[in-house]
Design a protein around this motif. Structure first.
Motif, PDB file in Angstrom:
ATOM      1  N   UNK A 128     -44.007  60.572  59.426  1.00 36.44           N
ATOM      2  CA  UNK A 128     -42.689  60.383  58.816  1.00 36.44           C
ATOM      3  C   UNK A 128     -42.732  59.117  57.975  1.00 36.44           C
ATOM      4  N   UNK A 129     -42.247  59.204  56.731  1.00 32.50           N
ATOM      5  CA  UNK A 129     -42.217  58.066  55.827  1.00 32.50           C
ATOM      6  C   UNK A 129     -40.795  57.827  55.356  1.00 32.50           C
ATOM      7  N   UNK A 174     -37.113  54.196  45.472  1.00 29.58           N
ATOM      8  CA  UNK A 174     -37.606  54.820  46.698  1.00 29.58           C
ATOM      9  C   UNK A 174     -38.153  56.228  46.450  1.00 29.58           C
ATOM     10  N   UNK A 175     -37.462  57.038  45.639  1.00 32.15           N
ATOM     11  CA  UNK A 175     -37.880  58.420  45.396  1.00 32.15           C
ATOM     12  C   UNK A 175     -39.250  58.508  44.760  1.00 32.15           C
ATOM     13  N   UNK A 176     -39.489  57.701  43.707  1.00 29.18           N
ATOM     14  CA  UNK A 176     -40.788  57.722  43.045  1.00 29.18           C
ATOM     15  C   UNK A 176     -41.893  57.247  43.973  1.00 29.18           C
ATOM     16  N   UNK A 207     -35.370  57.354  50.249  1.00 36.30           N
ATOM     17  CA  UNK A 207     -36.139  58.599  50.145  1.00 36.30           C
ATOM     18  C   UNK A 207     -36.999  58.748  51.391  1.00 36.30           C
ATOM     19  N   UNK A 208     -37.293  59.994  51.745  1.00 36.59           N
ATOM     20  CA  UNK A 208     -38.103  60.263  52.926  1.00 36.59           C
ATOM     21  C   UNK A 208     -39.130  61.346  52.641  1.00 36.59           C
ATOM     22  N   UNK A 209     -40.168  61.375  53.480  1.00 42.34           N
ATOM     23  CA  UNK A 209     -41.194  62.407  53.387  1.00 42.34           C
ATOM     24  C   UNK A 209     -41.711  62.705  54.782  1.00 42.34           C
ATOM     25  N   UNK A 261     -39.048  63.225  48.769  1.00 43.70           N
ATOM     26  CA  UNK A 261     -38.375  62.644  47.615  1.00 43.70           C
ATOM     27  C   UNK A 261     -37.000  62.157  48.002  1.00 43.70           C
ATOM     28  N   UNK A 262     -36.258  61.721  47.014  1.00 43.47           N
ATOM     29  CA  UNK A 262     -34.916  61.233  47.308  1.00 43.47           C
ATOM     30  C   UNK A 262     -34.386  60.387  46.174  1.00 43.47           C
TER      31      UNK A 262
END
Length: 887
Positions: free
Chosen positions: A825-826, A841-843, A863-865, A857-858
């Motif tokens: 989890x990121x 955060x998204x990039x 943002x999360x991954x 993305x986000x």
């Protein structure tokens, strides 16, 4: 268009064509299924498909010829459909055929008579093409009254058909209708074969008369074959004085319905915008209806993918022209109204088709917007002239179910092309992985030896409905390691064909029998029984002695195993009937496995079956078992069987005579099905029926696994033992188990909450350590930390704790965790001030997600991954740190 002939509806043209050839001695055949018997074909695409064995000389036609109206689907030009007036995915092909019974001259004379005397087309508007060297056809047309200026000679590409480099081949003669100069290109060279629409080719006569040899010579075949095809939609356009396949009565009705639903007007002269979309929807509605009615279900491979691609393309174009809700079901209903008389399978399977279309449309609609948003974001990142990465296109296919042609279409509208070689490579890699993961069965694929044997040997006689052991069964063939052998000795594995046998060969979901083949000095153990065409093949090992072709022996099945299989098979019939009674008539069998130990039943349904429904189904079946109802089997004509209410398997093909199995009184049975399997004589023999599980078996298909008789008793006894063990472990009586488990869950939940609070709360040591290790990047403070044991939601709680303890206005973080379920989890997050300073955060998440084999993305502020590779977490954090330090 001209006004020199009477108009005819599509139905009238179809009827007139078939009647014409029936009156001349040709037998009218119903259309074969879109699922062809020929394994080399994905879908039926020509009228000749069902006559291949006559064409090859394997079967003899007693009539002088045949005629049919064959439903066809061709998929090589789906992307062109709607963009011109010719291409259709589904179409009807009128044809007449002969295999030595009709001469070339007679075939041409009939064609000319039908066109001029029945359809009453003006001969001056008819044009004919023949093969360059076919003086015979040229002379035949001249003798029929066609003037030489209306006959053209074309080369091998246009007017010569061949099965391959060698083998049967022959010249063609095509018939064109001149639609008038106004429709043409205006060029002085315009003639039949021109790319414009003036000369519309509507009938092709193929004269297969030669056998091309490797040296190029072409001796005559023993008899000449005739294969003609007239496109019904094209003929309708001509007879109704229209310039396009889409302007005939059937297609125009569907287009008008689409126009009414969408509120968009249709322009026959426009091949862009709403008019193109309305054509695509009308065409797809027909194809989807016919494919599902013939047993094709949506999927990601083969025929299922063709169906899904057409259906989703229709839904996508509905959205393009402003249709927001479900609409394809209304289109399918109209297809049934227009074509149900000619194709009764549409009406018979209407409930199944409606349910599958509704579920598939709903499913795709739910993912369509997500996929379009993903694609729009990917396209926004491209510079003018760039190409969309094929890997991105594959993600759309794999994740969102986007057919590649939709991705290409959307990209093209935005001014971009798709890297198709990269997409194809990704698709090939996925298929390779799937093949590698698939488990091969013990039989594998039959090789050419079985094709030869099927042609040479008489069909095996099955005795197993009445007998469990049979004397004087003679060996007609032995096959070992793919080769025919005369003898097999002790220890050898061999496939044995008998002229007569009580062994049931696996088919219809029922597994093959096991048992023994015996003689005084011979013992052969039959491990499995399979069918190859009409041959029953015993897969066996010789235990004692030797077996030879010509031997006669005793064949004895494992009676106990067969009895268990019979019980499970009859139970599947009861299950099918109960499912229809509880869930609805749309339920149709989509596959089954009937073994000695269990049964598995796949059926069309569009949502999980509730526990209450499962209980009702199980209770209903057990009531039928306890009622001790007779199980009756009758041989019937297929039409009489259907008229009696017998259920035919969805997509299955049957002969003229069928076995009908009924459970219950003959007048009003609980179940009546067409079935060639073995069954109990009374429902009470099943003993008990127990559903073990209900699950998804694919798109719009559910699966029930169940047990009967001894298997069900063993299952219930195992459950009792498990309950007893749990009671002992929890120190509780069985009647208090549920309350005891609730108490333990409450205690565990409270403990976990305390632990989580300690891990991510503001007072957590890990939070303090992360704060102490913060990096000052000048524009903002950066916290990079690994906090194992947390899921994505808890990482967000950790960010809240960090932010509340550190009062810096400009703060950002990159957090990672190996979650409790061993997934990566990121999280990247920042204050508004840090975002203003350049943190996105998204990039960042999109870049580092690959390190954990994930995606995400986000927004700029958070943002999360998620990913599957926890070993890449440290690399992801290092990559994030390096990127942010360098920016």
């Amino acid at each position: 268009m001209c006004e020199d002939h009477p108009t005819m509806t599509t139905a009238e043209i179809r009827s007139a064509f078939l009647t014409f050839f029936e009156e001349r001695g040709c037998k009218a055949y119903p259309s074969s299924s879109l699922i062809p018997d020929d394994p080399s074909l994905l879908l039926a695409n020509a009228g000749m498909n069902q006559f291949k064995e006559y064409y090859q000389g394997k079967r003899t036609m007693h009539e002088i010829g045949a005629c049919s109206c064959q439903k066809c689907v061709r998929t090589n030009d789906i992307d062109v459909i709607g963009s011109d007036g010719r291409h259709l995915s589904f179409f009807e092909m009128l044809g007449n055929f002969s295999f030595g019974g009709v001469s070339k001259a007679q075939a041409c004379a009939w064609a000319y008579e039908l066109i001029c005397d029945v359809f009453k087309l003006d001969p001056s508007r008819l044009y004919f093409t023949v093969f360059t060297d076919d003086d015979e056809a040229y002379e035949i047309w001249c003798n029929l009254g066609v003037t030489e200026d209306h006959i053209s000679r074309l080369g091998e590409d246009d007017n010569f058909w061949a099965a391959g480099p060698t083998g049967p081949c022959g010249p063609c003669s095509e018939i064109y209708y001149d639609q008038g100069e106004a429709i043409g290109c205006g060029e002085p060279t315009c003639a039949p074969g021109c790319d414009c629409d003036r000369y519309l080719e509507f009938w092709n006569l193929v004269f297969t008369q030669f056998d091309r040899q490797e040296d190029g010579s072409m001796p005559e075949l023993p008899h000449r074959n005739l294969d003609t095809g007239m496109g019904l939609e094209r003929m309708a356009a001509i007879m109704q004085r229209q310039g396009s396949n889409y302007e005939g009565d059937l297609m125009r009705d569907l287009i008008d319905l689409g126009s009414s639903i969408s509120g968009k007007s249709y322009d026959p002269e426009s091949y862009e915008g709403p008019s193109r979309s309305l054509r695509i929807i009308a065409d797809a509605a027909r194809a989807v209806d016919f494919l599902i009615a013939d047993g094709v279900l949506p999927g990601n491979e083969g025929r299922g993918y063709v169906l899904r691609r057409l259906l989703r393309r229709a839904v996508f174009h509905g959205r393009l022209i402003g249709i927001e809700g479900a609409f394809l079901g209304r289109m399918v209903d109209e297809v049934n109204r227009l074509m149900g008389d000619a194709y009764p399978e549409l009406v018979e399977n209407a409930a199944v088709v409606a349910g599958i279309v509704a579920a598939e449309e709903q499913r795709f609609s739910a993912t369509l917007e997500s996929g379009r948003a993903y694609l729009a974001a990917a396209l926004q990142e491209l510079a003018p002239g760039d190409t969309l990465d094929g890997a991105e296109a594959f993600k759309l296919h794999d994740t969102f179910g986007f057919p590649i042609d939709l991705t290409q279409e959307i990209a093209h509208e935005a001014g971009y092309e798709v890297d198709m070689p990269a997409f194809d490579a990704a698709m090939a890699a996925q298929r390779s992985r799937a093949r590698a993961a698939a488990q091969g069965d013990a039989w594998g694929s039959f090789n050419d030896v079985w094709t030869t044997l099927a042609d040479e040997l008489v069909a095996s006689e099955f005795l197993g409905y009445e007998e469990s052991s049979s004397e004087a069964c003679c060996v007609t063939a032995l096959v070992a390691e793919g080769e025919r052998v005369h003898e097999a000795t002790a220890g050898q594995i061999v496939d044995i064909v008998l002229d007569r046998t009580p062994f049931y060969a696996e088919r219809g979901g029922q597994v093959g029998d096991t048992g023994e083949l015996l003689r005084d000095d011979l013992v052969v153990e039959v491990l499995d029984t399979q069918a190859k065409g009409d041959l029953i093949v015993h897969h066996a090992q010789v235990q004692e002695g030797s077996i030879q072709v010509g031997d006669c022996l005793c064949a004895a099945i494992n009676e106990r195993r067969r009895a268990l299989i019979r019980r499970n098979h009859t139970a599947t019939h009861l299950l099918d009937a109960a499912l229809k009674a509880v869930l609805g008539e749309h339920v149709s069998q989509a596959g089954s496995l009937v073994d000695a130990d269990r049964l598995r039943f796949d059926f069309t349904h569009f949502e999980a079956v509730s526990q209450e429904q499962l209980r009702a189904i199980q209770d209903m079946i057990n009531e039928e078992i306890l009622a001790a109802k007779p199980v009756l089997t009758r041989l019937m004509d297929i039409e009489a069987a259907k008229a009696s209410g017998a259920v035919a398997l969805f997509g299955e093909k049957y002969g003229e005579e069928v076995r009908v199995v009924s459970v219950g009184a003959e007048e009003h049975p609980f179940s009546r099905e067409l079935c060639g399997g073995t069954h109990v004589e009374n429902s009470s023999e099943i003993g008990v029926f127990k559903i073990v599980s209900e699950s998804s078996a694919g798109s719009n298909v559910r699966r029930i696994e169940a047990m009967t008789s001894l298997g069900a008793l063993a299952y219930l006894e195992a459950k009792e033992e498990l309950v007893a063990q749990v009671s002992t472990e929890l120190k509780s009586s069985e009647d208090l188990l549920v309350s005891r488990i609730h108490d333990l869950k409450d205690t565990l939940r409270a403990t976990e909450q305390k632990l989580r609070a300690a891990l991510v709360g503001g007072s957590s040591d890990r939070i303090q350590h992360a704060l102490d290790a913060a990096i000052d990047l000048g524009a903002y403070k950066l916290i990079v930390a690994r906090l194992d044991g947390l899921d994505g939601k808890e990482l967000r709680s950790a960010w809240d704790a960090l932010h509340s303890r550190d009062h810096s206005a400009s703060l950002a973080c990159v957090l990672a965790s190996a979650s409790p379920d061993n997934k990566a989890a990121l999280l990247a997050a920042a204050t508004d001030e840090a975002v203003a300073a350049g943190f996105h955060a998204g990039e960042l998440i999109r870049e580092i997600a690959a390190c954990v084999d994930g995606r995400g993305g986000g927004r700029p502020a958070m943002a999360q991954a998620g990913g599957s590779d926890v070993s890449g977490i440290d690399a992801a954090l290092a990559a994030a740190t390096d990127r942010l330090r360098a920016s």
